[in-house]
Design a protein around this motif. Structure first.
Motif, short mmCIF file in Angstrom:
data_model
loop_
_atom_site.label_atom_id
_atom_site.label_comp_id
_atom_site.label_asym_id
_atom_site.label_seq_id
_atom_site.Cartn_x
_atom_site.Cartn_y
_atom_site.Cartn_z
N GLY A 139 0.78 -1.23 0.00
CA GLY A 139 0.00 0.00 0.00
C GLY A 139 0.81 1.28 0.00
O GLY A 139 0.28 2.36 -0.24
N ASN A 140 2.12 1.18 0.32
CA ASN A 140 3.02 2.35 0.47
C ASN A 140 2.53 3.31 1.55
O ASN A 140 2.71 4.52 1.45
CB ASN A 140 3.24 3.09 -0.87
CG ASN A 140 4.38 4.10 -0.85
OD1 ASN A 140 4.31 5.14 -1.51
ND2 ASN A 140 5.43 3.84 -0.11
N ILE A 141 1.88 2.75 2.58
CA ILE A 141 1.52 3.61 3.72
C ILE A 141 2.09 3.09 5.05
O ILE A 141 2.19 3.86 6.00
CB ILE A 141 0.00 3.83 3.86
CG1 ILE A 141 -0.76 2.51 3.96
CG2 ILE A 141 -0.53 4.72 2.73
CD1 ILE A 141 -2.22 2.68 4.38
N TRP A 177 -4.43 1.86 -4.06
CA TRP A 177 -5.53 2.34 -3.22
C TRP A 177 -5.19 3.58 -2.41
O TRP A 177 -6.05 4.36 -2.05
CB TRP A 177 -5.98 1.25 -2.23
CG TRP A 177 -6.11 -0.09 -2.81
CD1 TRP A 177 -7.12 -0.52 -3.63
CD2 TRP A 177 -5.20 -1.19 -2.67
NE1 TRP A 177 -6.88 -1.82 -3.99
CE2 TRP A 177 -5.73 -2.25 -3.42
CE3 TRP A 177 -4.00 -1.37 -1.98
CZ2 TRP A 177 -5.09 -3.48 -3.50
CZ3 TRP A 177 -3.36 -2.60 -2.06
CH2 TRP A 177 -3.90 -3.63 -2.82
N HIS A 178 -3.92 3.73 -2.06
CA HIS A 178 -3.56 4.81 -1.14
C HIS A 178 -2.74 5.92 -1.79
O HIS A 178 -2.13 6.72 -1.09
CB HIS A 178 -2.81 4.23 0.07
CG HIS A 178 -3.67 3.32 0.89
ND1 HIS A 178 -4.66 3.78 1.72
CD2 HIS A 178 -3.73 1.96 0.95
CE1 HIS A 178 -5.27 2.76 2.29
NE2 HIS A 178 -4.73 1.64 1.83
N TYR A 180 -0.29 -3.23 9.10
CA TYR A 180 -1.63 -2.78 8.73
C TYR A 180 -2.67 -3.74 9.30
O TYR A 180 -3.77 -3.33 9.67
CB TYR A 180 -1.73 -2.74 7.21
CG TYR A 180 -3.04 -2.19 6.68
CD1 TYR A 180 -3.29 -0.83 6.67
CD2 TYR A 180 -4.01 -3.05 6.15
CE1 TYR A 180 -4.47 -0.32 6.16
CE2 TYR A 180 -5.20 -2.55 5.64
CZ TYR A 180 -5.43 -1.19 5.65
OH TYR A 180 -6.60 -0.69 5.15
P1 4NP Z 1 1.72 -1.70 3.52
O1 4NP Z 1 0.38 -2.14 4.32
O2 4NP Z 1 1.79 -2.56 2.28
O3 4NP Z 1 2.83 -2.00 4.48
O4 4NP Z 1 1.56 -0.23 3.23
C1 4NP Z 1 -0.89 -2.14 3.73
C2 4NP Z 1 -1.57 -0.95 3.59
C3 4NP Z 1 -2.84 -0.94 3.07
C4 4NP Z 1 -3.44 -2.12 2.68
C5 4NP Z 1 -2.75 -3.32 2.83
C6 4NP Z 1 -1.49 -3.32 3.36
N1 4NP Z 1 -4.76 -2.13 2.16
O5 4NP Z 1 -5.31 -3.22 1.92
O6 4NP Z 1 -5.33 -1.05 1.95
#
Ligand code: 4NP
Length: 167
Positions: free
Chosen positions: A14-16, A49-50, A135
């Motif tokens: 998600g890059n968050i 999505w983000h 997350y």
């Molecule tokens: P990340 O975590 O890949 O470490 O940023 C996630 C962030 C958002 C989502 C899944 C994982 N999502 O499903 O929105």
């Protein structure tokens, strides 16, 4: 002397949560050493999505608690040109490795692997070499510890490679 910057792109889903954490920690370590002119550092997600969002509150809070800035960071998606700009594409887990390769147009030179593969110590904590996703389970402090250990070892290795290349 070779003044070319070494490109390091951190990638998660998600890059968050994870990849902005790694980007911020790696940049912090590089700035502490005063060698920011040697690197181009960024992060991106395989999902869209983000896009445009700030890092997750849990990531912002854990970074702040360790004195690491997350100012000016906004999520973006991986793009084909990342394979031209970044010598190292460093993923958080094995699904990111598979998915990021799908963004490449044709052959690429970038090294694509996982962050914990750069650190023996972090792999002892997480033997599957995947950075678990906070997350879903909220373990931001645990992930910070893994990321900090691995980024420290990654930087050591890349610094040595830069010295070697410039000799
Ligand atoms: P990340 O975590 O890949 O470490 O940023 C996630 C962030 C958002 C989502 C899944 C994982 N999502 O499903 O929105």
């Amino acid at each position: 002397m070779n003044s070319q910057k070494t490109g390091v792109l951190f990638v998660c889903l998600g890059n968050i949560c994870r990849s902005p954490m790694a980007e911020a920690v790696f940049r912090h370590l590089v700035e502490k050493k005063g060698i920011q002119d040697k690197f181009r550092i960024d992060s991106a997600g395989t999902g869209d999505w983000h896009v445009g969002h700030r890092p997750h509150r849990g990531t912002q809070e854990v970074l702040q608690s360790h004195g690491v800035s997350s100012a000016g960071m906004f999520a973006r998606q991986v793009k084909a040109s990342d394979f031209d700009e970044f010598e190292y594409i460093i993923c958080m887990d094995d699904s990111n490795v598979t998915n990021v390769k799908g963004f490449a147009k044709g052959n690429y030179q970038s090294t694509v692997n996982r962050l914990l593969e750069w650190s023996t110590k972090a792999k002892l904590k997480q033997p599957d070499a995947n950075v678990p996703d906070p997350y879903y389970d909220g373990r931001f402090e645990y992930v910070f510890q893994l990321v900090e250990q691995a980024c420290t070892d990654l930087l050591k290795t890349l610094e040595a490679r830069i010295v070697e290349r410039n000799q």
